[in-house]
Design a protein around this motif. Structure first.
Motif, mmCIF file in Angstrom:
data_model
loop_
_atom_site.group_PDB
_atom_site.id
_atom_site.type_symbol
_atom_site.label_atom_id
_atom_site.label_comp_id
_atom_site.label_asym_id
_atom_site.label_seq_id
_atom_site.Cartn_x
_atom_site.Cartn_y
_atom_site.Cartn_z
ATOM 1 N N ARG A 31 0.809 -1.219 0.000
ATOM 2 C CA ARG A 31 0.000 0.000 0.000
ATOM 3 C C ARG A 31 0.841 1.267 0.000
ATOM 4 N NH1 ARG A 31 -2.392 -0.838 6.005
ATOM 5 N NH2 ARG A 31 -0.675 0.080 7.140
ATOM 6 N N HIS A 32 2.149 1.137 0.207
ATOM 7 C CA HIS A 32 3.026 2.307 0.212
ATOM 8 C C HIS A 32 3.698 2.522 -1.139
ATOM 9 C CE1 HIS A 32 2.437 2.899 4.449
ATOM 10 N NE2 HIS A 32 2.720 1.628 4.659
ATOM 11 N N CYS A 33 4.342 1.489 -1.679
ATOM 12 C CA CYS A 33 5.096 1.652 -2.929
ATOM 13 C C CYS A 33 4.414 0.990 -4.127
ATOM 14 C CB CYS A 33 6.510 1.097 -2.771
ATOM 15 S SG CYS A 33 6.578 -0.694 -2.575
ATOM 16 N N CYS B 10 9.367 -1.827 2.726
ATOM 17 C CA CYS B 10 8.668 -0.674 3.291
ATOM 18 C C CYS B 10 8.532 -0.828 4.800
ATOM 19 C CB CYS B 10 7.299 -0.501 2.641
ATOM 20 S SG CYS B 10 7.411 0.073 0.931
ATOM 21 N N GLN B 11 8.289 -2.032 5.278
ATOM 22 C CA GLN B 11 8.202 -2.283 6.714
ATOM 23 C C GLN B 11 9.521 -1.935 7.397
ATOM 24 O OE1 GLN B 11 5.539 -3.007 8.517
ATOM 25 N NE2 GLN B 11 6.750 -2.972 10.379
ATOM 26 N N THR B 12 10.635 -2.312 6.772
ATOM 27 C CA THR B 12 11.951 -1.995 7.314
ATOM 28 C C THR B 12 12.141 -0.483 7.402
ATOM 29 O OG1 THR B 12 12.865 -4.037 6.421
ATOM 30 C CG2 THR B 12 14.436 -2.313 6.980
ATOM 31 N N SER B 13 11.730 0.236 6.358
ATOM 32 C CA SER B 13 11.835 1.702 6.361
ATOM 33 C C SER B 13 10.971 2.315 7.461
ATOM 34 C CB SER B 13 11.409 2.276 5.012
ATOM 35 O OG SER B 13 12.312 1.896 4.023
ATOM 36 N N TYR C 148 7.416 8.230 9.525
ATOM 37 C CA TYR C 148 6.741 7.992 8.239
ATOM 38 C C TYR C 148 5.272 7.611 8.440
ATOM 39 C CZ TYR C 148 11.119 7.928 5.492
ATOM 40 O OH TYR C 148 12.284 8.242 4.861
ATOM 41 N N TYR C 149 4.950 6.987 9.583
ATOM 42 C CA TYR C 149 3.560 6.612 9.846
ATOM 43 C C TYR C 149 2.629 7.819 9.818
ATOM 44 C CZ TYR C 149 4.595 1.789 11.199
ATOM 45 O OH TYR C 149 4.962 0.476 11.200
ATOM 46 N N ALA C 150 3.137 8.992 10.159
ATOM 47 C CA ALA C 150 2.320 10.202 10.184
ATOM 48 C C ALA C 150 2.034 10.755 8.787
ATOM 49 C CB ALA C 150 3.000 11.274 11.022
#
Length: 78
Positions: free
Chosen positions: A10-12, A60-63, A70-72
């Motif tokens: 859902r991010h990249c 993405c989880q690692t980032s 980044y969650y914000a």
């Protein structure tokens, strides 16, 4: 005929994988810890009645773990 269920970050938006399934039922939702009322958030139905599940790719989880702010952000990968 089994249609593939695609798993997409859902991010990249990287396609993480595919699995053949006949449909998404209660057992499937339970296995993936998705409440029926959350189904519209995480699962999209395509034009050919295929499914895409929004997940988080390992990279993405690692980032996110490395940079928790980044969650914000609504979209942190351009």
């Amino acid at each position: 005929m089994a249609m593939p269920i695609r798993y997409r970050c859902r991010h990249c938006e990287t396609e993480v994988g595919q699995l053949p399934f006949d449909s998404i039922d209660e057992a499937f939702l339970e296995k993936h810890n998705i409440e029926p009322e959350e189904q519209h958030i995480y699962i999209q139905t395509g034009a050919e009645e295929d499914y895409t599940i929004q997940c988080i790719w390992e990279e993405c989880q690692t980032s996110l773990q490395k940079f928790p702010f980044y969650y914000a952000l609504k979209k942190w990968i351009q």
